[in-house]
Design an enzyme around this catalytic site. Structure first.
Site, PDB file in Angstrom:
ATOM      1  CE  LYS A 132      -3.922   2.293   2.062  1.00 44.68           C
ATOM      2  NZ  LYS A 132      -3.445   3.578   1.543  1.00 44.68           N
ATOM      3  CD  GLU A 173      -2.214   4.818  -4.521  1.00 46.48           C
ATOM      4  OE1 GLU A 173      -1.753   5.966  -4.377  1.00 46.48           O
ATOM      5  OE2 GLU A 173      -3.244   4.412  -3.971  1.00 46.48           O
ATOM      6  CG  PHE A 194      -3.690  -1.285  -7.545  1.00 48.70           C
ATOM      7  CD1 PHE A 194      -5.056  -1.333  -7.741  1.00 48.70           C
ATOM      8  CD2 PHE A 194      -3.138  -0.118  -7.051  1.00 48.70           C
ATOM      9  CE1 PHE A 194      -5.865  -0.252  -7.460  1.00 48.70           C
ATOM     10  CE2 PHE A 194      -3.933   0.981  -6.762  1.00 48.70           C
ATOM     11  CZ  PHE A 194      -5.306   0.902  -6.969  1.00 48.70           C
ATOM     12  NE  ARG A 254     -14.686   3.680   2.305  1.00 47.57           N
ATOM     13  CZ  ARG A 254     -13.512   4.229   2.030  1.00 47.57           C
ATOM     14  NH1 ARG A 254     -12.403   3.519   2.177  1.00 47.57           N
ATOM     15  NH2 ARG A 254     -13.446   5.474   1.595  1.00 47.57           N
TER      16      ARG A 254
END
Length: 505
Positions: free
Chosen positions: A214, A263, A298, A369
């Site tokens: 992460k 990211e 990812f 989520r």
């Protein structure tokens, strides 16, 4: 439809904390709207404008409305208000200030007192009616008699809840089924839920998981169609012009079309992550300067004409490896608990936040989520809304220091205060707060500047305890500022339930 009907529905929603009652009130007015009125009505009830920014802030609108006598009876229609807002958005160049004032005067001068209040809040972005997009999405589904999941998916893929509402009311589930991923149009990103530990996440998800670093970076979504490339933030802001190095890398990928989720990170010469603010600073400038962003991907949502949203993560990861293997975030598939723990330790040692543990059988739930993605960090962190700041004393005299922190009300109400902190604030952050916070000022007293709920800050804390001091019934323990989150809106802050979930069992 009369504009007053929209304003009345907004007032009804603001007057109740019941999600069921909010949805019922919103669904009734959406159902009653004519075909041409649905788009603006849904946008307004969500607190937004179809036109985006109008170039009219508090100062302009406040100056216009001051001294205007409100109308005694409502006469404005939705069409008339929408047309005036279109004119405001299209006014620019020489003489635009006078023309904008004339349009505002004409609009607000024909509005009742309640309509004036609604319009001022809408135009300035300060409409607080307790109807977040999630509640309005539920209302659209009810108004159209369409399953919520179908409406939610169409809204996430289209990026437009008003447009989705039009389709739902005119063609129902059949028309919504035609909404799909469109390369070069941003898709709301899938989100993760916090987990207490690596072992806890593995126990929850089972052995069919991927464990990946992460990163302490900024979320990006990269689209390519032929030679055309677009890069979006997590809020779907187009930052293509600001990240030429990412655009260049995307054009070199061995494919004709692709959508990648990942990211971006600014690295030191030693390959370690730079502070988050250095990454985010690139998103507002077309000049790269000395800071070069490195993308890490990812997920793969589309590859060479094939949409992969509904495929399991294992299939999407295979596609990602095929098209951008060298740009993948370090990940382990189906690791043992010991291997997963070692990967977590390696992520921390490399300067990253922790790991993401993902169900390899799960589809990509755009904009949701859920438990299929779980994040494990070394410490507890929460993204909270800054509600105000107190003037400092001693060496902080003249600086806005002690922060008032609020958690998001999932019912759409005002953020709920859960604590204060002045820890973790560097001299640079103190100077920034003192300059920035007055731009978001709602009101002030002798000691505190109270802010509109617009700024999100990431808080590190040791835990949460029961407390009668704050409205949420909980208080943060040893809270300290990690960083501000300009990439997040108040609607993306952590909820009061997320804060309460950290209470000791």
């Amino acid at each position: 439809m009369l504009f007053a009907e929209v304003v009345a529905a907004s007032a009804e929603v603001a007057g109740t904390r019941s999600r069921t009652a909010k949805i019922a009130a919103l669904a009734a007015v959406i159902r009653a709207a004519g075909p041409a009125d649905v788009r603006p009505v849904v946008a307004w009830l969500s607190g937004g404008l179809l036109q985006g920014r109008l170039g009219a802030g508090w100062r302009t609108v406040g100056r216009t409305v001051d001294g205007l006598e409100p109308a005694d009876e409502p006469t404005l229609t939705v069409e008339e208000v929408s047309r005036a807002l279109d004119e405001l958005a299209g006014t620019s160049g020489a003489g635009s200030v006078a023309r904008r004032d004339a349009v505002l005067t004409g609009l607000l001068g024909h509005a009742t007192a309640a309509e004036q209040r609604f319009l001022v809040g809408l135009i300035t972005g300060e409409l607080r009616q307790g109807a977040l997009a999630g509640v309005v999405t539920d209302a659209v589904a009810r108004a159209a008699g369409v399953p919520l999941d179908v409406v939610r998916r169409a809204a996430m893929l289209s990026g437009s809840l008003p447009g989705t509402a039009v389709a739902a009311l005119s063609g129902g589930a059949v028309e919504l089924a035609g909404f799909g991923l469109e390369v070069l149009r941003g898709v709301s990103p899938m989100l993760a839920s916090p987990a207490e530990s690596v072992d806890g996440a593995l126990a929850d998800l089972g052995p069919e998981v991927s464990v990946e670093f992460k990163l302490d970076g900024a979320r990006i979504q990269v689209h390519r169609l032929g030679e055309e490339v677009r890069v979006y933030t997590r809020t779907l802001r187009d930052i293509t012009a600001s990240v030429p190095e990412i655009v260049a890398l995307a054009r070199e990928l061995p494919c004709s079309s692709v959508v990648l989720d990942g990211e971006s990170l600014a690295l030191t010469d030693a390959g370690r992550p730079r502070p988050f603010q250095e990454t985010m600073s690139r998103f507002g400038s077309a000049e790269s300067g000395e800071t070069v962003l490195r993308p890490y991907f990812f997920d793969c949502l589309h590859l060479d004409g094939r949409d992969l949203l509904d495929e399991p993560l294992s299939v999407r990861v295979d596609a990602l490896q095929a098209v951008a293997g060298e740009l993948r975030i370090p990940a382990l598939a189906r690791p043992t608990p010991d291997e997963a723990a070692a990967h977590y330790a390696a992520a921390l040692a490399a300067g990253h936040e922790g790991v993401m543990i993902k169900d390899l059988t799960s589809p990509y739930a755009a904009g949701r989520r859920g438990r299929a993605w779980q994040k494990v960090k070394q410490v507890h962190t929460l993204d909270l809304v800054v509600l105000g700041a107190e003037w400092g004393y001693g060496r902080r005299t003249g600086m806005l220091s002690n922060l008032h922190l609020g958690a998001r009300d999932p019912g759409g109400g005002d953020p709920i205060m859960v604590g204060k902190t002045f820890k973790g604030l560097t001299d640079a952050l103190l100077r920034w707060q003192t300059e920035e916070f007055p731009l978001h000022e709602r009101e002030r007293d002798e000691h505190t500047v109270f802010l509109r709920p617009e700024i999100v800050v990431e808080i590190e804390l040791d835990g949460v305890q029961v407390s009668r001091r704050y409205p949420g019934g909980v208080a943060l323990r040893f809270a300290r500022v990690l960083r501000y989150r300009p990439d997040k809106s108040a609607a993306e802050a952590d909820t009061i339930e997320a804060v309460r979930s950290l209470l000791p069992e």
